[in-house]
Structure formats: structure tokens, C-alpha cells
Design a protein around this motif. Sequence first.
Motif, PDB file in Angstrom:
ATOM      1  N   TYR A 117      21.520 -11.486  11.548  1.00 18.53           N
ATOM      2  CA  TYR A 117      22.585 -11.484  12.545  1.00 18.53           C
ATOM      3  C   TYR A 117      22.251 -10.527  13.680  1.00 18.53           C
ATOM      4  CZ  TYR A 117      24.041  -7.220  10.162  1.00 18.53           C
ATOM      5  OH  TYR A 117      24.067  -5.966   9.615  1.00 18.53           O
ATOM      6  N   LEU A 118      23.001 -10.626  14.764  1.00 24.59           N
ATOM      7  CA  LEU A 118      22.808  -9.757  15.920  1.00 24.59           C
ATOM      8  C   LEU A 118      24.117  -9.621  16.675  1.00 24.59           C
ATOM      9  CD1 LEU A 118      22.756 -11.675  18.709  1.00 24.59           C
ATOM     10  CD2 LEU A 118      20.575 -12.348  17.720  1.00 24.59           C
ATOM     11  N   LEU A 119      24.170  -8.634  17.535  1.00 22.66           N
ATOM     12  CA  LEU A 119      25.279  -8.455  18.474  1.00 22.66           C
ATOM     13  C   LEU A 119      24.696  -8.539  19.872  1.00 22.66           C
ATOM     14  CD1 LEU A 119      27.153  -5.426  16.861  1.00 22.66           C
ATOM     15  CD2 LEU A 119      27.747  -7.847  16.702  1.00 22.66           C
ATOM     16  N   VAL A 120      25.333  -9.323  20.730  1.00 20.79           N
ATOM     17  CA  VAL A 120      24.846  -9.479  22.095  1.00 20.79           C
ATOM     18  C   VAL A 120      26.007  -9.329  23.071  1.00 20.79           C
ATOM     19  CG1 VAL A 120      25.029 -12.015  22.011  1.00 20.79           C
ATOM     20  CG2 VAL A 120      23.486 -10.927  23.669  1.00 20.79           C
ATOM     21  N   ASP A 121      25.769  -8.581  24.126  1.00 18.99           N
ATOM     22  CA  ASP A 121      26.751  -8.413  25.191  1.00 18.99           C
ATOM     23  C   ASP A 121      27.038  -9.787  25.797  1.00 18.99           C
ATOM     24  OD1 ASP A 121      27.890  -7.957  27.859  1.00 18.99           O
ATOM     25  OD2 ASP A 121      27.270  -5.868  27.627  1.00 18.99           O
ATOM     26  N   ASN A 122      28.308 -10.128  25.938  1.00 13.28           N
ATOM     27  CA  ASN A 122      28.682 -11.438  26.476  1.00 13.28           C
ATOM     28  C   ASN A 122      28.184 -11.664  27.903  1.00 13.28           C
ATOM     29  OD1 ASN A 122      29.902 -11.920  24.065  1.00 13.28           O
ATOM     30  ND2 ASN A 122      31.972 -12.059  24.866  1.00 13.28           N
ATOM     31  N   LEU A 123      27.858 -10.587  28.612  1.00 10.84           N
ATOM     32  CA  LEU A 123      27.344 -10.715  29.974  1.00 10.84           C
ATOM     33  C   LEU A 123      25.840 -10.952  30.017  1.00 10.84           C
ATOM     34  CD1 LEU A 123      29.390  -7.854  31.681  1.00 10.84           C
ATOM     35  CD2 LEU A 123      29.900 -10.307  31.611  1.00 10.84           C
ATOM     36  N   ASN A 124      25.163 -10.873  28.883  1.00 14.00           N
ATOM     37  CA  ASN A 124      23.709 -11.012  28.823  1.00 14.00           C
ATOM     38  C   ASN A 124      23.336 -12.473  28.554  1.00 14.00           C
ATOM     39  OD1 ASN A 124      20.978 -10.666  28.550  1.00 14.00           O
ATOM     40  ND2 ASN A 124      21.122  -8.942  27.129  1.00 14.00           N
ATOM     41  N   ALA A 125      23.517 -13.305  29.571  1.00 10.27           N
ATOM     42  CA  ALA A 125      23.304 -14.749  29.434  1.00 10.27           C
ATOM     43  C   ALA A 125      21.869 -15.097  29.049  1.00 10.27           C
ATOM     44  CB  ALA A 125      23.687 -15.456  30.730  1.00 10.27           C
ATOM     45  N   ALA A 126      20.899 -14.362  29.573  1.00 13.27           N
ATOM     46  CA  ALA A 126      19.498 -14.660  29.262  1.00 13.27           C
ATOM     47  C   ALA A 126      19.223 -14.464  27.778  1.00 13.27           C
ATOM     48  CB  ALA A 126      18.572 -13.784  30.103  1.00 13.27           C
ATOM     49  N   ALA A 127      19.738 -13.385  27.205  1.00 15.66           N
ATOM     50  CA  ALA A 127      19.530 -13.124  25.781  1.00 15.66           C
ATOM     51  C   ALA A 127      20.241 -14.169  24.934  1.00 15.66           C
ATOM     52  CB  ALA A 127      20.018 -11.723  25.420  1.00 15.66           C
ATOM     53  N   ILE A 128      21.459 -14.517  25.297  1.00 20.43           N
ATOM     54  CA  ILE A 128      22.208 -15.527  24.547  1.00 20.43           C
ATOM     55  C   ILE A 128      21.436 -16.837  24.526  1.00 20.43           C
ATOM     56  CG2 ILE A 128      24.314 -16.933  24.547  1.00 20.43           C
ATOM     57  CD1 ILE A 128      25.762 -14.350  25.609  1.00 20.43           C
ATOM     58  N   HIS A 129      20.839 -17.204  25.656  1.00 22.56           N
ATOM     59  CA  HIS A 129      20.038 -18.430  25.732  1.00 22.56           C
ATOM     60  C   HIS A 129      18.851 -18.372  24.768  1.00 22.56           C
ATOM     61  CE1 HIS A 129      17.991 -21.913  27.374  1.00 22.56           C
ATOM     62  NE2 HIS A 129      16.907 -21.168  27.482  1.00 22.56           N
ATOM     63  N   VAL A 130      18.142 -17.238  24.746  1.00 20.40           N
ATOM     64  CA  VAL A 130      16.995 -17.081  23.834  1.00 20.40           C
ATOM     65  C   VAL A 130      17.448 -17.217  22.390  1.00 20.40           C
ATOM     66  CG1 VAL A 130      15.315 -15.399  22.941  1.00 20.40           C
ATOM     67  CG2 VAL A 130      15.594 -15.709  25.413  1.00 20.40           C
ATOM     68  N   TYR A 131      18.550 -16.565  22.045  1.00 21.38           N
ATOM     69  CA  TYR A 131      19.033 -16.591  20.661  1.00 21.38           C
ATOM     70  C   TYR A 131      19.468 -17.995  20.244  1.00 21.38           C
ATOM     71  CZ  TYR A 131      19.157 -11.541  21.480  1.00 21.38           C
ATOM     72  OH  TYR A 131      18.845 -10.252  21.807  1.00 21.38           O
ATOM     73  N   GLN A 132      20.175 -18.686  21.131  1.00 22.30           N
ATOM     74  CA  GLN A 132      20.604 -20.049  20.816  1.00 22.30           C
ATOM     75  C   GLN A 132      19.395 -20.972  20.634  1.00 22.30           C
ATOM     76  OE1 GLN A 132      23.245 -20.710  24.144  1.00 22.30           O
ATOM     77  NE2 GLN A 132      25.066 -20.315  22.886  1.00 22.30           N
TER      78      GLN A 132
END
Length: 168
Positions: A117-132
Amino acid sequence: MSATLRTLERADLPFLHALFNDPEVTRYWFVEPTYSLAAMEDRYNQRIHDESERRFVIDDAGRRCGLVELVDIDLRHRNCEFQIIVAPEAQGNGYAGAATRSALDYAFRTLNLHKVYLLVDNLNAAAIHVYQKAGFVSEGVLRQEYFADGAYQDVTRMAIYQRDYLAD
């Protein structure tokens, strides 16, 4: 790009010191950019034999490009938290995706973990894209979880399961 993950060594601490004193980097790690090199050395010495974490440097032909961590490894429940930093000058070259996949391979194939699991700042769209793209899915939003940039920030907890990762 031929990046690999290698174990964090004492010689990497000046590189980490620079990362953890960069406000742009630490903003998404929810920590203050105030780490001294001496404190990092002390922490390294204390954790060198800690089996509840694995720390890796993203290495591209001898060039340090970032840091990947599997922390809070719980062998009973077979889960851990994933964390990653790609150095600002190395971003945009595919290191985050490749390093994430390598870390997941290690977590699921070597450590035989059930869930990462991980925690990601909702404003960090680039990271969210990588994780998805790597297969992580949202488990929920933690509202006003961290204080950064003068305001409380929402974060999303994301996770991936061994069975799903190995099925792909």
C-alpha cells in the motif's frame, strides 16, 4: 533507460541528503526539508539490520536517480508501505514506473507479501498516474491527513495485491 534497484549503501547518504533537503521533493513526503547529513548517518546506522524495511537506490549506469522504500514490512500480515522519490533532474524518463514495478516484483516474488500500500497526495497527479498504471487501486481518501505548504492536505491510500499483480 536501464535503471535497476540496488541496496542503499552508506555512500548514497549525500545523495539522499540532497533529496530530503529539497522542498519540492519533501512536499510530497509530508516532511520538512531539514535533514542533516549527521542525522541521516545516525539513522542509517540504527536501521542497517532492520528487517522491517528495505531501501533501494534507483541506479542508471552508476547515476543515482531516486530512492524506493518498502517500510513497515509486516511478515505476519504480509504487507508493507511503498514509498518512492525520483530526483527532480531524473523525472520524466520512466524511472518511477520501472522502479515501482521492480519494487513490486521484490515485494511479491521475494518477500511473498500479500499486499503493498501507499499514501499519495491528491494533488500529485503524476504519481497517481504511475501507481494506477502499475495496478494500484484506491482504498479511500484520508482527509486533511498532512500539513504541507501552509494547509492540510488530503491523501489517497492505494494498494495492490499479490494475486492481482502476478495475474498480469
